[in-house]
Design a protein around this motif. Structure first.
Motif, mmCIF file in Angstrom:
data_model
loop_
_atom_site.group_PDB
_atom_site.id
_atom_site.type_symbol
_atom_site.label_atom_id
_atom_site.label_comp_id
_atom_site.label_asym_id
_atom_site.label_seq_id
_atom_site.Cartn_x
_atom_site.Cartn_y
_atom_site.Cartn_z
ATOM 1 N N ALA A 108 -0.955 -5.151 7.300
ATOM 2 C CA ALA A 108 -1.166 -4.181 8.379
ATOM 3 C C ALA A 108 -2.446 -4.445 9.154
ATOM 4 O O ALA A 108 -2.538 -4.095 10.330
ATOM 5 C CB ALA A 108 -1.196 -2.762 7.796
ATOM 6 N N LEU A 109 -3.423 -5.031 8.500
ATOM 7 C CA LEU A 109 -4.669 -5.391 9.180
ATOM 8 C C LEU A 109 -4.931 -6.864 8.922
ATOM 9 O O LEU A 109 -4.854 -7.319 7.776
ATOM 10 C CB LEU A 109 -5.843 -4.565 8.646
ATOM 11 N N CYS A 163 1.917 -0.784 7.349
ATOM 12 C CA CYS A 163 0.945 0.062 6.639
ATOM 13 C C CYS A 163 1.649 0.901 5.567
ATOM 14 O O CYS A 163 2.706 1.480 5.803
ATOM 15 C CB CYS A 163 0.253 0.964 7.648
ATOM 16 N N ILE A 164 1.049 0.976 4.386
ATOM 17 C CA ILE A 164 1.616 1.793 3.310
ATOM 18 C C ILE A 164 0.783 3.054 3.072
ATOM 19 O O ILE A 164 0.929 3.720 2.045
ATOM 20 C CB ILE A 164 1.742 0.977 2.013
ATOM 21 N N LEU A 165 -0.122 3.342 3.983
ATOM 22 C CA LEU A 165 -0.929 4.575 3.951
ATOM 23 C C LEU A 165 -1.730 4.716 2.654
ATOM 24 O O LEU A 165 -1.884 5.814 2.132
ATOM 25 C CB LEU A 165 -0.040 5.802 4.171
ATOM 26 N N CYS A 166 -2.214 3.600 2.165
ATOM 27 C CA CYS A 166 -3.010 3.672 0.939
ATOM 28 C C CYS A 166 -4.399 4.252 1.210
ATOM 29 O O CYS A 166 -5.075 4.713 0.297
ATOM 30 C CB CYS A 166 -3.143 2.291 0.314
ATOM 31 N N GLY A 167 -4.865 4.172 2.458
ATOM 32 C CA GLY A 167 -6.138 4.784 2.837
ATOM 33 C C GLY A 167 -7.372 3.970 2.487
ATOM 34 O O GLY A 167 -8.492 4.425 2.680
ATOM 35 N N ARG A 168 -7.153 2.756 1.974
ATOM 36 C CA ARG A 168 -8.336 1.943 1.625
ATOM 37 C C ARG A 168 -9.181 1.661 2.852
ATOM 38 O O ARG A 168 -10.414 1.728 2.812
ATOM 39 C CB ARG A 168 -7.890 0.620 0.991
ATOM 40 N N CYS A 169 -8.532 1.346 3.968
ATOM 41 C CA CYS A 169 -9.288 1.018 5.185
ATOM 42 C C CYS A 169 -10.085 2.226 5.676
ATOM 43 O O CYS A 169 -11.216 2.082 6.148
ATOM 44 C CB CYS A 169 -8.341 0.532 6.277
ATOM 45 N N PRO A 189 -4.262 -4.049 1.524
ATOM 46 C CA PRO A 189 -3.429 -4.790 0.568
ATOM 47 C C PRO A 189 -2.193 -5.424 1.201
ATOM 48 O O PRO A 189 -1.506 -6.211 0.559
ATOM 49 C CB PRO A 189 -3.026 -3.715 -0.444
ATOM 50 N N THR A 190 -1.878 -5.069 2.446
ATOM 51 C CA THR A 190 -0.680 -5.619 3.104
ATOM 52 C C THR A 190 -1.095 -6.341 4.388
ATOM 53 O O THR A 190 -2.271 -6.515 4.654
ATOM 54 C CB THR A 190 0.297 -4.487 3.480
HETATM 55 S S1 SF4 Z 1 -5.535 -0.452 4.093
HETATM 56 FE FE1 SF4 Z 1 -3.816 -1.311 5.199
HETATM 57 S S2 SF4 Z 1 -2.033 -0.459 4.190
HETATM 58 FE FE2 SF4 Z 1 -3.757 0.773 3.519
HETATM 59 S S3 SF4 Z 1 -3.827 2.495 4.969
HETATM 60 FE FE3 SF4 Z 1 -5.129 0.904 5.802
HETATM 61 S S4 SF4 Z 1 -3.829 -0.273 7.184
HETATM 62 FE FE4 SF4 Z 1 -2.497 0.935 5.851
#
Ligand code: SF4
Ligand code: SF4
Ligand code: SF4
Ligand code: FES
Length: 798
Positions: A205-206, A149-155, A202-203
């Motif tokens: 992480a999910l 996770c890059i903590l972009c917060g999109r999710c 974007p990565t």
């Molecule tokens: S969208 Fe993916 S990368 Fe961005 S905060 Fe959520 S889990 Fe992390």
């Protein structure tokens, strides 16, 4: 209309509407500015700082995803200084990111990987600070790996906007992670499994769990399709590899799919799917070749039609069959075999209301999803959002814009919890309550009588109104709440939309909703009729609903042979045991379906079926929108249309396949509305009221939900929902236990699941399920039942 603003980006003049961001303006001009946290359709937060640009007159680089355009602005997006900053940002992210690209499923589409490559970033520039977060592997459809996770917060933002709002940031500083409250698994946290978070991440992480190991992005072939798991027909991209669906995506960034549309496709590739015909020999179904099965089917159907004449052969066709095949099937039975009886689930899924919708709103008079999102006043009736989950993001959007949400339902579900006015009526009084709202609007002279007279010339609106006034049914709703709702709906300046399910638990309410819409000048354009049953209008247009007694329920029926295509009436039709006995007593039964269903198990011949996603075609939802689509995966068997043509050939009747959605529209027959909804009298012997309920995780055919694995996230599938207080009084709370549910003519052992959305005295079973249909007869949507504790364990037997 928005004013156009002209600016210059990288020496190129660009004109865009005012309030566009610099990032969006650049994208429109084909200039890509690297970005990680921005996602179209979601509010930008400026979290990643990758989208920095230089703007003339500004002393520092500016975050382009949060900066709106100004006339004459001079923007530079690709300078060496900007590249250095972006490289710095990416290298910082890489210092905490595992270098698992060789095995990561997102390799090839991961944005971090893309920008690291494009910017020439070095993983070793900063000291490594690896995460110690383990992957969260407890959820059936989604795998979460916080280390990626890059903590972009999109999710987080997409979950708030479209999903259940269960994701958020937790902990602080370098320990910050994205997760659920108290780190619960997604299911336990109340996740909808809409998968929007996975699509926007974007990565790696999910990730969609079913996708793992099934193919890298460059191996996938994108096919545009339509979800056939409810009547809404959401556009969907199906990414396939070697003829299998690997994953699904919403048709546009910012689009939405519910759990059924996102994760509900794997039944297509189930190893239990029928791929070759079966014929009955020595009372057993055994594999057979197509020639043998088709010869036997054509021979027996033809022989019975010739021997017994008109009405001896009939057909039942499913709602997940394309409109073109429905039309061919109806012609095959009616013209080829002189069959008077062609039926479908439509008979039990709001046929009279749909008839009125068609009569009053035609093919394009219903409200759209955009109308719902832009409404100032929304009236949502019953559990329509559980039937059509794609409505929920639009309702949320309307709420964000300040709409007044009126919910008429006895359930305290998520829609009721979000309501400004919640009309919690007693089950069975929905139509009466709508009548009372209408009566108030008329009394206050806010009614458009002329519109009503035009829309309902024969329906006796005045008598209905007088009956409402005279009866004063006790709906359980306070007078002031009714007045408040009526005032909001009667406001001629408000853009109001009424949303209900044609196939809902209270279909009569649909008729009352149409009265109300008409009286307030909202016909056309102010009504959205949803349905969990997908192709209701396709069935309606082909006339695939029975008339008279000549069917599987009629006492005087002349029916001796039946062809069932894509439906399982033993499960989905009312009076399960009666249907089973009738089908078992036929001279000949042929069933064409995807699986060996309870109906197929009774058949003399079982033929494999194909589905629209394999053959293309169209479906028409209850709102009248035709959704056409191309095949996305190859058929697992001979296409159903071809099977019908081959049978027609063997019988010597013309094979008239319909290939065009608009030509399939043939035999539309309006029906007058059903009798007014009668409130169910209190009953001391059968003190509970049984109602059918939908679930966002359940396709109307249980067998498909099960083969797709959706039942894993549906806590109610096959179980009896009951208010926790009632369950406690029976001694089956909190863990649930087995109870016997009785009507005067049937009984069922079933497990109880406490459900705090239900009021006391109301129990519920899944709509169109074997369990509900064991107890309910045709047209019964609120059944008085007795519920007693069963000491035998492991229940659920009819
Ligand atoms: S969208 Fe993916 S990368 Fe961005 S905060 Fe959520 S889990 Fe992390
Ligand atoms: S699947 Fe949907 S509801 Fe669940 S966490 Fe993701 S966005 Fe939220
Ligand atoms: S709302 Fe209906 S059509 Fe849309 S994804 Fe869900 S089941 Fe499919
Ligand atoms: S995309 Fe603009 S700050 Fe992240």
């Amino acid at each position: 209309m928005k004013r156009q603003v002209t600016l210059v980006i990288d020496d190129r003049e660009v004109a865009v509407p005012e309030n566009t961001t610099v990032l969006e303006a650049a994208e429109r001009a084909g200039i890509h500015i690297p970005h990680l946290c921005h996602c179209p359709g979601l509010e930008s937060t400026g979290a990643c700082r990758l989208c920095l640009v230089e703007i003339e007159g500004s002393t520092r680089p500016v975050v382009s995803c949060r900066c709106t355009v100004r006339p004459g602005m001079q923007v530079r997006t690709q300078t060496e200084a900007l590249r250095a900053i972006r490289r710095f940002v990416v290298e910082l992210l890489l210092s905490r990111h595992p270098g698992d690209c060789l095995t990561c499923e997102k390799s090839g589409e991961c944005l971090l990987q893309r920008y690291a490559y494009e910017l020439g970033a070095n993983r070793e520039t900063f000291p490594r600070r690896d995460h110690d977060h383990a992957a969260e592997n407890d959820d059936p459809f989604i795998v979460r790996d916080p280390s990626l996770c890059i903590l972009c917060g999109r999710c987080v933002r997409v979950c708030q906007k479209y999903g259940a709002g269960v994701l958020d940031y937790a902990r602080r500083g370098l320990e910050t992670v994205v997760g659920t409250p108290f780190g619960k698994p997604l299911a336990a946290a109340g996740c909808d499994f809409c998968g929007s978070c996975v699509e926007t991440c974007p990565t790696g992480a999910l990730l969609e769990r079913p996708r793992r190991g099934q193919g890298r992005v460059w191996e996938l072939e994108e096919k545009a399709g339509v979800c056939t798991h409810c009547g809404l027909g959401c556009r969907v991209y199906l990414d396939t590899k070697k003829g299998r669906i690997v994953r699904t995506r919403a048709s546009a960034m910012g689009g939405y799919l519910c759990a059924r549309g996102r994760f509900g496709w794997s039944y297509l590739h189930s190893p239990e799917r029928l791929t070759r015909p079966l014929v009955r020999k020595d009372d057993r179904l055994v594999p057979a070749g197509w020639d043998e099965a088709l010869a036997l089917t054509a021979g027996r159907l033809g022989e019975i039609a010739r021997t017994y004449g008109r009405g001896a052969v009939g057909g039942i066709v499913g709602a997940m069959v394309s409109s073109e095949v429905v039309a061919s099937f109806c012609r095959f039975i009616r013209d080829g075999l002189q069959g008077d009886y062609v039926d479908s689930i439509l008979q039990f899924a709001g046929l009279p209301v749909l008839g009125e919708v068609v009569r009053l709103l035609g093919s394009d008079g219903c409200a759209t999803l955009e109308d719902i999102a832009e409404a100032g006043v929304l009236l949502v009736i019953g559990d329509v959002v559980d039937r059509v989950p794609g409505l929920w993001p639009r309702i949320k959007e309307a709420l964000r814009r300040g709409a007044t949400l009126i919910v008429l339902d006895f359930r305290q579900n998520r829609v009721a919890r979000a309501a400004n006015i919640w009309l919690r009526c007693r089950p069975g009084t929905e139509a009466a309550l709508l009548g009372q709202i209408l009566a108030w609007i008329v009394r206050e002279s806010r009614c458009n009588r002329q519109a009503l007279a035009c829309t309902f010339p024969d329906a006796g609106f005045e008598q209905v109104l007088r009956a409402v006034e005279a009866e004063r049914v006790d709906t359980g709703v306070r007078e002031d709440a009714i007045r408040e709702a009526a005032a909001a709906l009667g406001d001629p300046l408000a853009k109001a939309v009424i949303v209900f399910a044609v196939d809902g638990a209270a279909p009569e309410a649909g008729q009352a909703a149409l009265y109300l819409a008409s009286a307030t000048g909202r016909v056309p354009g102010g009504v959205f009729p949803g349905a969990i049953v997908p192709n209701l209008r396709g069935l309606f247009q082909a006339g695939a609903f029975a008339a008279g007694d000549n069917g599987i329920y009629g006492n005087e029926s002349t029916l001796r042979a039946l062809y069932v295509l894509g439906e399982d009436p033993v499960t989905t039709f009312p009076h399960t045991e009666r249907v089973r006995a009738r089908l078992a007593g036929l001279d000949f039964l042929v069933v064409q379906d995807l699986f060996l269903t309870p109906t197929a198990a009774l058949a003399d011949v079982v033929l494999p079926a194909t589905v629209p996603v394999e053959t293309g075609g169209s479906i028409v939802g209850a709102d009248g929108t035709i959704r056409e689509f191309e095949p996305a995966v190859p058929p697992s068997a001979i296409p159903t249309a071809e099977v019908l043509a081959r049978l027609a050939g063997r019988l010597g009747v013309a094979a008239r396949n319909t290939t065009c959605a608009r030509c399939a529209v043939g035999r539309s027959q309006g029906r007058q509305p059903a009798a007014a909804q009668a409130p169910v009298a209190e009953n001391t012997v059968y003190p509970f009221l049984l109602v059918p309920s939908a679930s966002p995780y359940r396709i109307y055919r249980d067998i498909l939900s099960e083969k797709a694995g959706l039942h894993v996230v549906d806590p109610y599938l096959g179980h009896l929902r009951m208010a926790p207080g009632d369950a406690a009084a029976l001694g089956v709370a909190p863990a649930g236990g087995t109870v016997t549910v009785r009507t005067p003519s049937a009984e069922l052992q079933v497990r109880v699941v406490p459900d705090d959305t239900l009021p006391a005295g109301v129990v519920s079973l899944p709509a169109f399920s074997r369990q509900y249909n064991t107890l309910a007869g045709p047209g019964q949507t609120a059944v008085p039942v007795a519920v007693t504790v069963d000491t035998r364990e492991g229940g659920d037997s009819a």
